[in-house]
Design a protein around this motif. Structure first.
Motif, PDB file in Angstrom:
ATOM      1  N   GLY A 180      -1.990  -3.862   7.790  1.00 47.61           N
ATOM      2  CA  GLY A 180      -3.221  -4.110   8.538  1.00 47.61           C
ATOM      3  C   GLY A 180      -4.142  -5.082   7.816  1.00 47.61           C
ATOM      4  O   GLY A 180      -4.720  -5.978   8.432  1.00 47.61           O
ATOM      5  N   LEU A 181      -4.264  -4.917   6.507  1.00 46.25           N
ATOM      6  CA  LEU A 181      -5.081  -5.852   5.724  1.00 46.25           C
ATOM      7  C   LEU A 181      -4.455  -7.240   5.741  1.00 46.25           C
ATOM      8  O   LEU A 181      -5.158  -8.251   5.845  1.00 46.25           O
ATOM      9  N   PHE A 210      -5.605  -8.065  -4.375  1.00 44.63           N
ATOM     10  CA  PHE A 210      -5.048  -7.141  -5.354  1.00 44.63           C
ATOM     11  C   PHE A 210      -5.312  -5.730  -4.848  1.00 44.63           C
ATOM     12  O   PHE A 210      -6.442  -5.371  -4.530  1.00 44.63           O
ATOM     13  N   PHE A 211      -4.260  -4.917  -4.745  1.00 49.11           N
ATOM     14  CA  PHE A 211      -4.391  -3.559  -4.226  1.00 49.11           C
ATOM     15  C   PHE A 211      -4.481  -2.550  -5.359  1.00 49.11           C
ATOM     16  O   PHE A 211      -3.736  -2.625  -6.322  1.00 49.11           O
ATOM     17  N   LEU A 245      -5.725   3.836  -3.006  1.00 46.20           N
ATOM     18  CA  LEU A 245      -5.176   3.911  -1.656  1.00 46.20           C
ATOM     19  C   LEU A 245      -4.467   5.249  -1.453  1.00 46.20           C
ATOM     20  O   LEU A 245      -4.629   5.904  -0.417  1.00 46.20           O
ATOM     21  N   ASP A 246      -3.714   5.686  -2.446  1.00 43.82           N
ATOM     22  CA  ASP A 246      -3.029   6.982  -2.371  1.00 43.82           C
ATOM     23  C   ASP A 246      -4.038   8.119  -2.242  1.00 43.82           C
ATOM     24  O   ASP A 246      -3.841   9.051  -1.448  1.00 43.82           O
ATOM     25  N   ALA A 266      -8.856  -2.625  -2.380  1.00 45.85           N
ATOM     26  CA  ALA A 266      -8.377  -3.989  -2.611  1.00 45.85           C
ATOM     27  C   ALA A 266      -9.556  -4.865  -3.009  1.00 45.85           C
ATOM     28  O   ALA A 266     -10.704  -4.562  -2.695  1.00 45.85           O
ATOM     29  N   GLU A 267      -9.241  -5.947  -3.726  1.00 45.31           N
ATOM     30  CA  GLU A 267     -10.295  -6.898  -4.083  1.00 45.31           C
ATOM     31  C   GLU A 267      -9.710  -8.286  -4.240  1.00 45.31           C
ATOM     32  O   GLU A 267      -8.517  -8.449  -4.507  1.00 45.31           O
ATOM     33  N   LYS A 268     -10.581  -9.260  -4.046  1.00 51.15           N
ATOM     34  CA  LYS A 268     -10.186 -10.641  -4.315  1.00 51.15           C
ATOM     35  C   LYS A 268     -10.336 -10.891  -5.805  1.00 51.15           C
ATOM     36  O   LYS A 268     -11.249 -10.359  -6.439  1.00 51.15           O
TER      37      LYS A 268
END
Length: 89
Positions: free
Chosen positions: A14-15, A24-25, A30-31, A61-63
């Motif tokens: 989706g992202l 960067f995840f 997320l878990d 996530a981040e840039k």
């Protein structure tokens, strides 16, 4: 809230579809988000969720900017450049 479980792969897809696929995840975050979401889902199905809604917020996530670094040998006869691509939009 959906009756179906949500997977990390679905969130990442989706992202990606929204243009954030190169971010960067934070897999652990997320878990954690998905685990808490699943707990809420079970309470909704069992009709035991309190009347107040709960908002889940996790940085997932981040840039990140590109990085350029150099290693120069002690004898100054050799140099190596390392390029890490930027992550994000």
């Amino acid at each position: 809230m959906s009756a179906e479980a949500i997977t990390a792969e679905q969130v990442q897809q989706g992202l990606h579809d929204a243009g954030f696929g190169r971010c960067f995840f934070f897999q652990a975050q997320l878990d954690n988000l998905l685990a808490e979401y699943q707990q809420l889902q079970q309470k909704v199905k069992a009709m035991t969720l309190a009347a107040n809604s709960k908002e889940l917020r996790y940085p997932i996530a981040e840039k990140r900017p590109a990085q350029l670094s150099f290693e120069i040998a002690e004898d100054k006869m050799k140099a190596v450049a390392f390029i890490n691509a930027r992550l994000g939009r």
